[in-house]
Design a protein around this motif. Structure first.
Motif, PDB file in Angstrom:
ATOM      1  N   ASN A  52       0.795  -1.221  -0.030  1.00 30.14           N
ATOM      2  CA  ASN A  52      -0.042  -0.102  -0.088  1.00 30.14           C
ATOM      3  C   ASN A  52       0.853   1.335  -0.273  1.00 30.14           C
ATOM      4  O   ASN A  52       1.976   1.266   0.597  1.00 30.14           O
ATOM      5  CB  ASN A  52      -0.839  -0.034   1.340  1.00 30.14           C
ATOM      6  N   GLY A  53       0.387   2.307  -0.704  1.00 30.92           N
ATOM      7  CA  GLY A  53       1.087   3.486  -0.537  1.00 30.92           C
ATOM      8  C   GLY A  53       1.032   4.184   0.775  1.00 30.92           C
ATOM      9  O   GLY A  53       2.051   4.498   1.203  1.00 30.92           O
ATOM     10  N   ILE A  54      -0.245   4.394   1.420  1.00 30.90           N
ATOM     11  CA  ILE A  54      -0.379   4.782   2.709  1.00 30.90           C
ATOM     12  C   ILE A  54      -1.215   3.562   3.629  1.00 30.90           C
ATOM     13  O   ILE A  54      -2.350   3.169   2.843  1.00 30.90           O
ATOM     14  CB  ILE A  54      -1.105   6.259   2.736  1.00 30.90           C
ATOM     15  N   TRP A  55      -0.771   3.290   4.666  1.00 32.87           N
ATOM     16  CA  TRP A  55      -1.701   2.307   5.252  1.00 32.87           C
ATOM     17  C   TRP A  55      -1.633   2.920   6.831  1.00 32.87           C
ATOM     18  O   TRP A  55      -0.641   2.973   7.514  1.00 32.87           O
ATOM     19  CB  TRP A  55      -1.010   0.860   5.364  1.00 32.87           C
ATOM     20  N   ALA A  56      -2.878   3.020   7.337  1.00 29.00           N
ATOM     21  CA  ALA A  56      -3.146   3.199   8.830  1.00 29.00           C
ATOM     22  C   ALA A  56      -4.120   2.307   9.461  1.00 29.00           C
ATOM     23  O   ALA A  56      -5.055   1.658   8.880  1.00 29.00           O
ATOM     24  CB  ALA A  56      -3.903   4.680   8.601  1.00 29.00           C
ATOM     25  N   SER A  57      -3.738   1.988  10.813  1.00 28.62           N
ATOM     26  CA  SER A  57      -4.613   1.090  11.539  1.00 28.62           C
ATOM     27  C   SER A  57      -4.491   1.688  12.851  1.00 28.62           C
ATOM     28  O   SER A  57      -3.599   2.126  13.435  1.00 28.62           O
ATOM     29  CB  SER A  57      -4.026  -0.196  11.542  1.00 28.62           C
ATOM     30  N   ARG A  58      -5.862   1.853  13.493  1.00 21.44           N
ATOM     31  CA  ARG A  58      -6.213   2.276  14.805  1.00 21.44           C
ATOM     32  C   ARG A  58      -5.616   3.769  15.125  1.00 21.44           C
ATOM     33  O   ARG A  58      -4.762   4.149  15.829  1.00 21.44           O
ATOM     34  CB  ARG A  58      -5.479   1.302  15.859  1.00 21.44           C
ATOM     35  N   THR A  59      -6.390   4.590  14.193  1.00 22.04           N
ATOM     36  CA  THR A  59      -5.914   5.962  14.131  1.00 22.04           C
ATOM     37  C   THR A  59      -7.430   6.831  14.449  1.00 22.04           C
ATOM     38  O   THR A  59      -8.393   6.329  14.563  1.00 22.04           O
ATOM     39  CB  THR A  59      -5.346   6.500  12.833  1.00 22.04           C
ATOM     40  N   ASN A  60      -7.074   7.941  15.020  1.00 22.33           N
ATOM     41  CA  ASN A  60      -8.114   8.800  15.359  1.00 22.33           C
ATOM     42  C   ASN A  60      -7.748  10.354  14.577  1.00 22.33           C
ATOM     43  O   ASN A  60      -6.634  10.639  15.058  1.00 22.33           O
ATOM     44  CB  ASN A  60      -8.209   8.884  16.970  1.00 22.33           C
ATOM     45  N   LYS A  61      -8.560  11.050  14.098  1.00 22.70           N
ATOM     46  CA  LYS A  61      -8.456  12.160  13.426  1.00 22.70           C
ATOM     47  C   LYS A  61      -7.259  12.220  12.616  1.00 22.70           C
ATOM     48  O   LYS A  61      -6.501  13.384  12.399  1.00 22.70           O
ATOM     49  CB  LYS A  61      -8.097  13.212  14.490  1.00 22.70           C
ATOM     50  N   LEU A  62      -7.123  11.064  11.947  1.00 18.29           N
ATOM     51  CA  LEU A  62      -6.082  11.062  11.022  1.00 18.29           C
ATOM     52  C   LEU A  62      -6.355  12.007   9.700  1.00 18.29           C
ATOM     53  O   LEU A  62      -7.425  11.949   9.074  1.00 18.29           O
ATOM     54  CB  LEU A  62      -5.768   9.847  10.308  1.00 18.29           C
ATOM     55  N   SER A  63      -5.330  12.717   9.034  1.00 16.63           N
ATOM     56  CA  SER A  63      -5.712  13.709   8.136  1.00 16.63           C
ATOM     57  C   SER A  63      -4.657  13.437   6.936  1.00 16.63           C
ATOM     58  O   SER A  63      -3.401  13.581   7.109  1.00 16.63           O
ATOM     59  CB  SER A  63      -5.592  15.142   8.405  1.00 16.63           C
ATOM     60  N   ILE A  64      -5.243  13.327   5.770  1.00 19.28           N
ATOM     61  CA  ILE A  64      -4.307  12.921   4.567  1.00 19.28           C
ATOM     62  C   ILE A  64      -4.879  13.736   3.461  1.00 19.28           C
ATOM     63  O   ILE A  64      -6.100  13.664   3.119  1.00 19.28           O
ATOM     64  CB  ILE A  64      -4.230  11.443   4.211  1.00 19.28           C
ATOM     65  N   ARG A  65      -3.875  14.707   3.056  1.00 22.09           N
ATOM     66  CA  ARG A  65      -4.381  15.742   2.121  1.00 22.09           C
ATOM     67  C   ARG A  65      -3.434  15.838   0.879  1.00 22.09           C
ATOM     68  O   ARG A  65      -1.982  16.087   1.494  1.00 22.09           O
ATOM     69  CB  ARG A  65      -4.539  17.160   2.748  1.00 22.09           C
ATOM     70  N   ALA A  66      -3.785  16.327  -0.084  1.00 19.59           N
ATOM     71  CA  ALA A  66      -2.833  16.331  -1.091  1.00 19.59           C
ATOM     72  C   ALA A  66      -1.892  15.455  -1.560  1.00 19.59           C
ATOM     73  O   ALA A  66      -0.684  15.852  -1.947  1.00 19.59           O
ATOM     74  CB  ALA A  66      -2.275  18.030  -1.022  1.00 19.59           C
ATOM     75  N   VAL A  67      -2.120  14.376  -1.317  1.00 19.61           N
ATOM     76  CA  VAL A  67      -1.230  13.301  -1.660  1.00 19.61           C
ATOM     77  C   VAL A  67      -1.482  12.546  -2.842  1.00 19.61           C
ATOM     78  O   VAL A  67      -2.386  12.364  -3.250  1.00 19.61           O
ATOM     79  CB  VAL A  67      -1.290  11.981  -0.289  1.00 19.61           C
ATOM     80  N   THR A  68      -0.261  12.290  -3.565  1.00 17.44           N
ATOM     81  CA  THR A  68      -0.598  11.647  -4.566  1.00 17.44           C
ATOM     82  C   THR A  68       0.115   9.958  -4.408  1.00 17.44           C
ATOM     83  O   THR A  68       1.285   9.750  -4.076  1.00 17.44           O
ATOM     84  CB  THR A  68       0.262  12.097  -5.859  1.00 17.44           C
ATOM     85  N   SER A  69      -0.866   9.127  -4.764  1.00 17.89           N
ATOM     86  CA  SER A  69      -0.702   7.723  -4.311  1.00 17.89           C
ATOM     87  C   SER A  69      -0.490   6.947  -5.798  1.00 17.89           C
ATOM     88  O   SER A  69      -1.861   6.652  -6.248  1.00 17.89           O
ATOM     89  CB  SER A  69      -1.280   7.008  -3.371  1.00 17.89           C
ATOM     90  N   VAL A  70       0.555   6.394  -6.407  1.00 15.37           N
ATOM     91  CA  VAL A  70       0.401   5.862  -7.669  1.00 15.37           C
ATOM     92  C   VAL A  70       1.299   4.659  -7.773  1.00 15.37           C
ATOM     93  O   VAL A  70       2.211   4.437  -7.258  1.00 15.37           O
ATOM     94  CB  VAL A  70       0.820   7.049  -8.627  1.00 15.37           C
ATOM     95  N   GLY A  71       0.403   3.510  -8.546  1.00 10.98           N
ATOM     96  CA  GLY A  71       1.198   2.437  -9.038  1.00 10.98           C
ATOM     97  C   GLY A  71       1.691   1.547  -7.990  1.00 10.98           C
ATOM     98  O   GLY A  71       2.718   0.945  -8.033  1.00 10.98           O
TER      99      GLY A  71
END
Length: 353
Positions: free
Chosen positions: A126-145
């Motif tokens: 995975n490009g970004i992988w998150a588990s067991r988070t609260n108020k995670l913010s992901i903005r203006a990220v490019t995740s490709v291929g």
């Protein structure tokens, strides 16, 4: 000069020489600057809650593991590029084949972590992988291929996934779920928001699986095998009480072969399977055409375990040139309503305004 003024100046001089006058106020943010050739992970390890890690334009060959709360990882836009490491995997994120991981625990979720303005590409998992988070913010990220999901999370509350681009990932561009390693009923996300993202060229643009209380707004979803899958099953509570509104879902006409869980996918716009009390409204859905069981504009389809859709509201959508139909109810569930949808062809007949 008075004796009182001399005393004051003496105190000031003492503060300066002891470093007290230059001390940062309690709770002040520290910025950690990372330049090409330096380690993002080293900056994360050195950071304290509240700090910002600013990553300059360049290519960084590493995986990044964040286990702390109140941390911001910020690139300089698409020119800040994180690619797979060439050396030995040094932590669990790299060992799993992921680009950036945000990992908390059940007792202590990773809280108020922000990822901003960077590219993560070509990772095995995975490009970004998150588990067991609260108020995670992901903005203006490019995740490709990436080899699985572009941006993905589980067991997470109150997330904001806004203004990202997830392209040409092997599975979903964005994937949000209750859990990926056990069977469980749908989780209340406490108003997670997925908004203003571009999802293109993936197997599925967006997958929402076994979740409740979230919104999917104003995304552009195109050139995938399927635009959106909202997935439930027989678990209790079921997927539902969510809103899919104002999205543009068009020409998702790639063909993807069947898997162990799903038949072949092609030409699917928005698909609901095993969902209750969802609202799908004011979306523009056009040009999705194919010959798979899911093909069409907005499709209600029974889940893989046979759980029906029920009490969903499909209203005020604009649909055109979806084949074999703009609206399709291929389910036996009760209480689903269709109202005010501008379209040409529906299954069963009579659902177009």
């Amino acid at each position: 000069m008075t004796k009182r003024q001399f005393t004051y100046l003496g105190c000031v001089a003492l503060m300066v020489t002891s470093g007290l006058a230059a001390a940062a106020p309690a709770g002040a943010r520290t910025s950690h600057d990372v330049l090409p050739g330096e380690s993002i992970q080293a900056a994360v390890d050195a950071a304290k809650p509240g700090d910002v890690i600013d990553v300059a334009p360049g290519v960084y060959r590493e995986s990044v593991l964040i286990r702390k709360s109140d941390l911001t990882l910020r690139g300089a836009g698409e020119r800040t590029v994180i690619l797979p490491p060439t050396g030995k995997a040094r932590h669990v994120c790299a060992q799993g084949g992921n680009g950036i991981c945000v990992l908390g625990t059940d007792a202590k979720p990773a809280t108020n972590v922000a990822i901003r303005s960077l590219t993560v590409a070509e990772f095995k998992k995975n490009g970004i992988w998150a588990s067991r988070t609260n108020k995670l913010s992901i903005r203006a990220v490019t995740s490709v291929g990436n080899g699985n999901w572009g941006i993905a999370q589980e067991r997470s509350l109150r997330s904001e996934i806004l203004g990202n681009s997830a392209r040409n990932n092997a599975e979903s561009g964005i994937f949000v779920s209750n859990t990926v390693d056990t069977e469980a009923g749908a989780m209340n996300t406490r108003r997670t928001v997925i908004r203003d993202n571009l999802l293109a060229g993936n197997r599925i643009g967006l997958t929402v699986r076994r979740l409740r209380n979230l919104t999917v707004n104003n995304n552009v979803v195109t050139a995938n095998c399927a635009g959106m899958f909202v997935v439930g099953d027989e678990g209790v509570p079921r997927t539902g009480d969510l809103t899919v509104r104002g999205n543009r879902v068009h020409h998702n006409n790639k063909s993807c072969p069947k898997t162990a869980r799903l038949p072949r996918i092609q030409g699917a716009g928005i698909v609901l399977t095993g969902v209750e009390r969802a609202t799908v409204e004011a979306n523009a859905v056009w040009g999705n055409a194919g010959t798979s069981p899911f093909s069409g504009g907005i499709v209600l389809f029974k889940s893989i375990v046979g759980a029906p859709n029920s009490q969903n509201v499909i209203r005020n959508n604009a649909l055109a040139s979806n084949k074999p139909s703009d609206l399709a109810n291929r389910d036996t569930g009760k209480g689903n309503t269709f109202a005010g949808n501008l379209c040409q062809v529906s299954e069963k007949a009579g659902k177009c305004a």
